[in-house]
Design a protein around this motif. Structure first.
Motif, short mmCIF file in Angstrom:
data_model
loop_
_atom_site.label_atom_id
_atom_site.label_comp_id
_atom_site.label_asym_id
_atom_site.label_seq_id
_atom_site.Cartn_x
_atom_site.Cartn_y
_atom_site.Cartn_z
N LYS B 107 0.84 -1.18 0.00
CA LYS B 107 0.00 0.00 0.00
C LYS B 107 0.88 1.25 0.00
O LYS B 107 1.92 1.29 0.66
N VAL B 108 0.47 2.25 -0.75
CA VAL B 108 1.10 3.55 -0.68
C VAL B 108 0.31 4.39 0.31
O VAL B 108 -0.89 4.60 0.12
N LEU B 109 0.97 4.77 1.38
CA LEU B 109 0.33 5.53 2.45
C LEU B 109 0.59 7.00 2.18
O LEU B 109 1.69 7.50 2.42
N THR B 110 -0.41 7.70 1.68
CA THR B 110 -0.13 9.07 1.23
C THR B 110 -0.36 10.11 2.33
O THR B 110 -1.30 10.00 3.12
N LEU B 111 0.50 11.09 2.33
CA LEU B 111 0.36 12.26 3.20
C LEU B 111 0.28 13.49 2.31
O LEU B 111 0.90 13.53 1.24
N PRO B 112 -0.47 14.51 2.74
CA PRO B 112 -0.48 15.74 1.96
C PRO B 112 0.95 16.31 1.92
O PRO B 112 1.66 16.26 2.92
N GLY B 113 1.37 16.77 0.79
CA GLY B 113 2.69 17.38 0.70
C GLY B 113 2.54 18.88 0.54
O GLY B 113 1.44 19.42 0.39
N LYS B 114 3.65 19.58 0.61
CA LYS B 114 3.65 21.02 0.30
C LYS B 114 4.56 21.20 -0.89
O LYS B 114 5.75 20.88 -0.83
N ASP B 115 4.00 21.66 -2.01
CA ASP B 115 4.76 21.78 -3.25
C ASP B 115 5.48 20.45 -3.58
O ASP B 115 6.62 20.43 -4.02
N GLY B 116 4.79 19.36 -3.31
CA GLY B 116 5.34 18.05 -3.64
C GLY B 116 6.26 17.45 -2.61
O GLY B 116 6.74 16.34 -2.78
N LYS B 117 6.50 18.19 -1.52
CA LYS B 117 7.45 17.72 -0.51
C LYS B 117 6.78 17.26 0.77
O LYS B 117 5.81 17.85 1.23
N LEU B 118 7.34 16.23 1.35
CA LEU B 118 6.96 15.80 2.70
C LEU B 118 7.86 16.50 3.70
O LEU B 118 9.02 16.79 3.41
N SER B 119 7.34 16.71 4.90
CA SER B 119 8.21 17.27 5.95
C SER B 119 8.51 16.20 6.99
O SER B 119 7.73 15.27 7.19
N ALA B 120 9.63 16.39 7.64
CA ALA B 120 9.99 15.48 8.74
C ALA B 120 8.89 15.46 9.80
O ALA B 120 8.55 14.40 10.33
N ASP B 121 8.31 16.61 10.05
CA ASP B 121 7.26 16.67 11.07
C ASP B 121 6.03 15.86 10.68
O ASP B 121 5.44 15.17 11.51
N ALA B 122 5.64 15.97 9.41
CA ALA B 122 4.46 15.23 8.97
C ALA B 122 4.71 13.73 9.04
O ALA B 122 3.83 12.96 9.42
N ILE B 123 5.91 13.32 8.69
CA ILE B 123 6.23 11.88 8.77
C ILE B 123 6.22 11.42 10.22
O ILE B 123 5.64 10.39 10.56
N ARG B 124 6.83 12.22 11.07
CA ARG B 124 6.87 11.84 12.49
C ARG B 124 5.46 11.75 13.06
O ARG B 124 5.11 10.79 13.75
#
Lengths: 347, 347, 347, 347
Positions: B107-124
């Motif tokens: 499964k691809v577990l998607t998170l909203p990105g900002k301008d295509g980027k993930l942040s360390a905080d969002a991953i954490r």
């Protein structure tokens, strides 16, 4: 060609690059902008040439990068989830694809072959036994027959044999698929009587091998009746098998099918292989089996193996007993007369 | 280059063939016999050059044919069966790979990105929420983070951002994998501060894109600590991703990494793209987002779209509202100054 | 028991419901609230009893619903993506699971068996041949050996045989897994010398069959060293094999292992089967093979088949020639002395 | 029922065993010999009763063991390899099946829901956007819509909503599949206007949940037009989802559909849940959303959570902010009036 100081190499048929026409065309077209994913004019021209060569104007033709890849894609595209593919025990999909077919969820149902070939009778017996087995609903349903032409042993299905197999398949709702990784060497063999239009008429799908037959990479899937595989493009993409710069494959097949080059490109390789076969027999090496294409299988003992290995690269196919091996010599479209002569002198 | 009579084409960065050095080397080596499957001297030299460029002498380097393929192989090789991969909603694996990752069972577990980027905080936050969820044993375990550098929107992770993400990953037993399909355009951007040695140090695996960066085909997987993927060769084969004539890929990467060509090959494309960005802004087109690499995203209305489309091929990325679209112009290593000038004149 | 007016039925060993103790316990506990997914006190008690019966206090024990399911889960949990499972050609996973193993991406690597059994020598020869094959990186890696105890033909591995196979496996980094669908009939056979603690000591994983051995459904996976399967719970869930009301399985195994019932529950079935075997031989039916457990395989001709079928349900296992069949009679824990007597009279 | 000394438990709707009629029938039939795999008279009777209750005399009805299993089987059976399933973000298949759908190779295409429900408009917009996207051939094709009735939040699709969704599906060649894990609680809700015949008429497939609705285990797949899934039996087997003693499932559904028990079995649970909802509101707990079936979602703060947890088991569904949680109380067919009264007193 091998220079005198180098060791001869007859270990396989993908040792060299590609037919010079291909390189020339790559040069000529290099900076021309073309759309990706096979939507370029070279791919479209190659598709047309292949359709024409196959006498199949309505066929879908798609270019993929390699043999295991195209087998995995085609088998997955053609089978339902509960179906498996019938193949000879020596079939490439059964042995040398690292489980790519099973990774796609499908069982390879192997039957013993003769010199790498399946017979119509053996296939019929298998499906009849399956149908008669009261527990068959608990088993993998045979959905397809996989053949290779030439086979992994370089042998050929005759038109009569292929016609019989095609009939068994269609009588039993089995898709017939032919792996043509080395198809050019079949088409160029004097013993061959199966043409590209025959394949297009008798098979549900097949592929025309490029990598071993003059290309740097690439195999051409031919589906005479495209409605058999809806959304083929997406299926290819899903398998990671869609080439972004489709021109690379299109150019190669456009050149291989310009002026019917593909029908003849294997000619010298077959001729040389048959000379090697004759020389082996004259020098007392028993044949392991008799192949009319570009791969020659013969028997050697340990002493012969050691001596020959010092001067030539070739393949050991199987250990037959404590002292004997089945060995293979392979020629390619790029093999040189000089190398063949030198090899014969060494045998 | 586009001749005057042809329509300009800035629709993507894989419209042309390959860097001329590659073609020349293909010519020079064409009839030299080389072993298959990456066991050729060109592949070995290319591997060495990449290891050196990455400051990773012990890394495993393998060449695969294309982007979706290498993502599917790497993700399958790096994840256990019950694990999924975290990606931005706009990540290539989440959107444009026709389900290749899911076809491999993940499964691809998607998170909203900002301008295509993930942040360390969002991953954490995601992994902490997962860990805190009493039902998480009934859910897909996050096993990996997928980033692209540059992203699908042409944006870049800074060294600080990548370092922070790497730390979150390793604190949480997540593998960090970077898709470098367009990596040359990151490396050549004045705004970039992430080097190849940084990637090798901070990631568990990444790939160096060839197809969009000067090659005909090919992507180089780099695994700094090879013990992470036992039997990588067989895994590649199982995915139908092993190139028989490995020389084709080896030669391309050997040339791309000769004299650090890869570090600079994207330079003109980035320069031209930034000129296009400036021109767009001057002519009053709002930027959709601000990218420092070779893809420029901007907003156009229907009338502008119609006018521009008549003279230039470009991509429509998204419909924003009834009358507005996000559009993309892409340059490549082969884009010409003349074409860029002509395009600017047309904007 | 079969009433006089009904046709006798010896077609398989899952014709009846369950041991009466199980039904009684289901009644007693029916309205007691218990947590789901195996977190109920009955499951925990059953796990403890099984760990004790196996002499494996640290083992992980999990309850799944059925045989094909547990095989598919265990094989997937224990193999890496590029590995396959070695099994006898007659192994349940190779024949009668409708491709469930391949649907999980794994090839079943079949070896000829003798009376359904693999030998340590045959396994060793296979893995040595594989290791010696220069092309083995292109093939499926053997990662596991699958045995069934008793086998699909009712035969038994002796402790000596199992010890030898265990040694071959561990010398060659193969996981050893035993399918115990009918394990109660092995444990109750006078010829058996393999105990539950032996299985726990010699195997990496095995399952204790419930469905055919006194339960309505359910099989108990035993993993003596749980670290072998991280996140086993999630893997089971991912396979759709997690039972919400885990109490249903827990209660059944708690009863089957109360006072060692499981060790004896197959006793009468084995006794009756051996009586049937003796009777068949006395009446001149050749044995197809000699089984010491609850399934008896014998040879009948068409006339005998027709006559017997009119009065008894039994299985035809294989067509041997135009006029002869291998037939099977199976007894279960619930077979009655009266039915066996009536059957013998009819033979 | 909970005795006074025990902690109340409203944590889910599968805490108890099964309806007493089922246990009684298991007792009565226990030693009757019946064929396996659903070929028993109880299964056949249950199939007939379900066909009749659904007004679908030609429907195929198959019994599987659990919810995740039946979803994985049905989705795999109904989708082509390149297709995905549209579901609400809160859909069971999207969140709580540990990737079972992806393990079968299919992407779950999530859309935001409202109170767990998808709208016909949202589905239409999604497929229209997909069709309009020039790159959609590189994406997963939507092949199916997955709904649950009632939803994971206990809410209900009205007949009007379901009719609209059915129309969107069939206008767009999407299969409509409904997960009825808790269907009895929908059917017994005063607010429900969707009958079993409506489901059979509007859906391509659905399942009638047993595990949460009075059975020990078991879900009944209903396929109104069986030609939609050829070889369904083998597909079930391949997923490890075929129950050997099919009687276990047949008996349960035969009892659940005797005298329309299933239509009423959820009645008391719905009634009690609505009483709980009213009590919660009266005592000042905000509702998280308003559900007309057997699950009630409400908001509590940390202090309330701590106090209530000491006396009642219930679920925390989501952390809303630093101090607030979405909590769930669930009743079942076996919940007692006394327990509900005691719970209300504690709120």
């Amino acid at each position: 060609m091998t220079t005198e100081s180098e060791k001869l190499n007859f270990s396989c048929d993908y040792l060299e690059g590609c037919h010079p026409n291909i390189l020339q065309r790559l040069m000529q077209t290099n900076l021309i902008k073309m759309n990706g994913y096979g939507e370029d004019p070279c791919s479209k021209s190659a598709q047309d040439r292949i359709r024409k060569a196959c006498g199949a104007p309505g066929a879908e033709v798609r270019f993929l990068a390699g043999g295991t890849q195209i087998n995995a894609v085609m088998i997955d595209a053609l089978l339902a989830s509960y179906q498996g593919v019938i193949a000879a025990e020596s079939g490439h999909v059964a042995v040398h694809e690292a489980g790519a077919i099973e990774a796609g969820g499908h069982k390879v149902l192997t039957l013993p072959g003769k010199d790498g070939k399946l017979s119509a009778d053996a296939i019929r017996a298998f499906v009849e036994d399956f149908a008669a087995d009261p527990n068959h609903d608990h088993e993998v349903w045979p959905g397809m027959v996989y053949l290779s032409q030439p086979t992994e042993f370089g042998t050929l299905y005759s038109l009569e044999e292929l016609t019989a197999i095609s009939k068994v398949c269609h009588d039993n709702r089995l898709v017939l698929y032919v792996d043509g990784a080395r198809l050019a060497y079949a088409l160029a063999s004097p013993e061959n009587d199966v043409t590209l239009p025959d394949l297009a008429r008798l098979c549900d799908a097949f592929y025309i091998g490029g990598t071993k037959c003059g290309a740097l990479c690439g195999e051409a899937a031919v589906v005479p009746h495209p409605e058999l595989i809806p959304h083929f493009f997406t299926i290819i993409k899903q398998h990671g098998a869609l080439t972004a710069k489709g021109r690379l494959l299109g150019i190669q097949f456009d050149e291989l099918f310009r002026d019917d080059l593909y029908l003849h490109i294997g000619g010298s390789a077959v001729l040389y292989a048959q000379e090697l076969k004759k020389a082996l027999q004259e020098k007392g090496y028993p044949l392991y089996l008799d192949s009319p294409t570009n791969q020659i299988f013969f028997v050697i003992d340990s002493r012969q193996r050691e001596r020959l290995s010092a001067q030539v690269e070739f393949s050991i196919f199987e250990k037959l007993d404590a002292d004997h091996y089945a060995a293979r010599l392979a020629t390619s479209w790029a093999s040189s007369k000089e190398d063949v002569k030198r090899l014969i002198a060494l045998l």
